[in-house]
Design a protein around this motif. Structure first.
Motif, short mmCIF file in Angstrom:
data_model
loop_
_atom_site.label_atom_id
_atom_site.label_comp_id
_atom_site.label_asym_id
_atom_site.label_seq_id
_atom_site.Cartn_x
_atom_site.Cartn_y
_atom_site.Cartn_z
N ASP A 24 -16.11 -3.65 0.36
CA ASP A 24 -15.84 -2.91 -0.88
C ASP A 24 -17.05 -2.89 -1.80
O ASP A 24 -17.27 -1.93 -2.54
CB ASP A 24 -14.64 -3.55 -1.59
CG ASP A 24 -14.27 -2.84 -2.88
OD1 ASP A 24 -14.52 -1.63 -2.99
OD2 ASP A 24 -13.74 -3.50 -3.79
N PRO A 31 -10.72 0.34 -2.34
CA PRO A 31 -10.86 -0.95 -3.03
C PRO A 31 -10.06 -2.07 -2.36
O PRO A 31 -8.97 -1.83 -1.82
CB PRO A 31 -10.32 -0.64 -4.43
CG PRO A 31 -10.47 0.83 -4.59
CD PRO A 31 -10.25 1.41 -3.23
N LEU A 81 -18.24 8.89 -1.47
CA LEU A 81 -17.32 8.77 -2.60
C LEU A 81 -17.19 10.08 -3.37
O LEU A 81 -18.01 10.99 -3.23
CB LEU A 81 -17.79 7.65 -3.55
CG LEU A 81 -17.78 6.24 -2.98
CD1 LEU A 81 -18.44 5.29 -3.96
CD2 LEU A 81 -16.37 5.77 -2.69
N PRO A 110 -14.31 2.50 -7.26
CA PRO A 110 -14.75 1.49 -6.29
C PRO A 110 -15.98 0.74 -6.77
O PRO A 110 -16.93 1.34 -7.29
CB PRO A 110 -15.05 2.31 -5.03
CG PRO A 110 -14.17 3.52 -5.16
CD PRO A 110 -14.14 3.82 -6.64
N LYS A 112 -18.41 -0.61 -5.30
CA LYS A 112 -19.69 -0.31 -4.64
C LYS A 112 -20.51 0.70 -5.44
O LYS A 112 -21.73 0.71 -5.35
CB LYS A 112 -19.44 0.22 -3.23
CG LYS A 112 -18.83 1.61 -3.19
CD LYS A 112 -18.26 1.96 -1.86
CE LYS A 112 -17.11 1.09 -1.48
NZ LYS A 112 -16.00 1.08 -2.41
#
Length: 218
Positions: A24, A31, A81, A110, A112
């Protein structure tokens, strides 16, 4: 495909959550919150241990996400994403990187996104780790504590846990940033005033007094 991956990770229990949390913070688009809730429903008495596995996995994955951003830039985010998540996170970073990481730890965006953006924008890694530790610990352990105390009944409580945490944490973060900036401005002002004051020089005597002082006494 992602559902199959989640089912596979769920079969490993706490280790699966550790792997999911690690991913993640690096590249996985779902997530770790979802797997944490799923496992906590089945084993509510182990909810605090699950939170610990998730927290440690996230922290260990954070430097790798940072390195990806450092090496590959923001383009990698747009491939995995939603653009709206990336734009929202970038906007937070441009206003205040520290607040972005803390607030991002609580939001559905998220994580990241923030680790990779930190690398893209050359945000200090040690600060990223510090703020990630604070923010992610809060979210993981709030979920863990709710399941530990209330069991399966906590499932309804954690649906909006990010919102509740944000409502409490964001004002505190903003207040902290206000006082931090105020202290910084005050310090800069004092420094400017110190630099503006000329250094004291010895007062020279008039030439007539110098001659008088040098003449022999009667």
């Amino acid at each position: 495909m992602f559902q199959d991956i989640l089912e596979f990770l769920r079969s490993f229990g706490p280790l699966g959550l550790f792997i999911h949390s690690f991913a993640d913070a690096v590249i996985f688009p779902i997530p770790a919150f979802f797997l944490q809730v799923s496992l906590s429903i089945v084993h509510p008495k182990d909810a605090l241990w699950l939170a610990t596995y998730g927290f440690i996995g996230c922290l260990l994955g954070t430097p790798l996400g940072y390195a990806i951003g450092k090496l590959l830039g923001k383009s990698v985010l747009y491939k995995i994403l939603k653009k709206q998540w990336i734009d929202a996170a970038t906007n937070l970073f441009q206003k205040n990187g520290e607040a972005a990481i803390l607030i991002g730890s609580f939001t559905p965006i998220p994580f990241k996104v923030f680790t990779i953006l930190s690398g893209c924008l050359n945000f200090p890694l040690w600060r990223l780790m510090a703020y990630a530790a604070l923010g992610r610990a809060t979210k993981f352990y709030v979920v863990g504590i709710l399941f530990y105390l209330y069991g399966n009944a906590a499932e309804g409580m954690v649906k909006d846990v990010s919102l509740y945490i944000a409502l409490i944490a964001v004002p505190l973060i903003l207040i902290g940033l206000y006082f931090k900036r105020r202290h910084k401005r005050k310090k800069m002002l004092q420094q400017q005033q110190a630099e503006a004051v000329p250094s004291a020089k010895p007062v020279e005597k008039p030439v007539l007094e110098q001659v008088t002082d040098q003449s022999p006494s009667a």
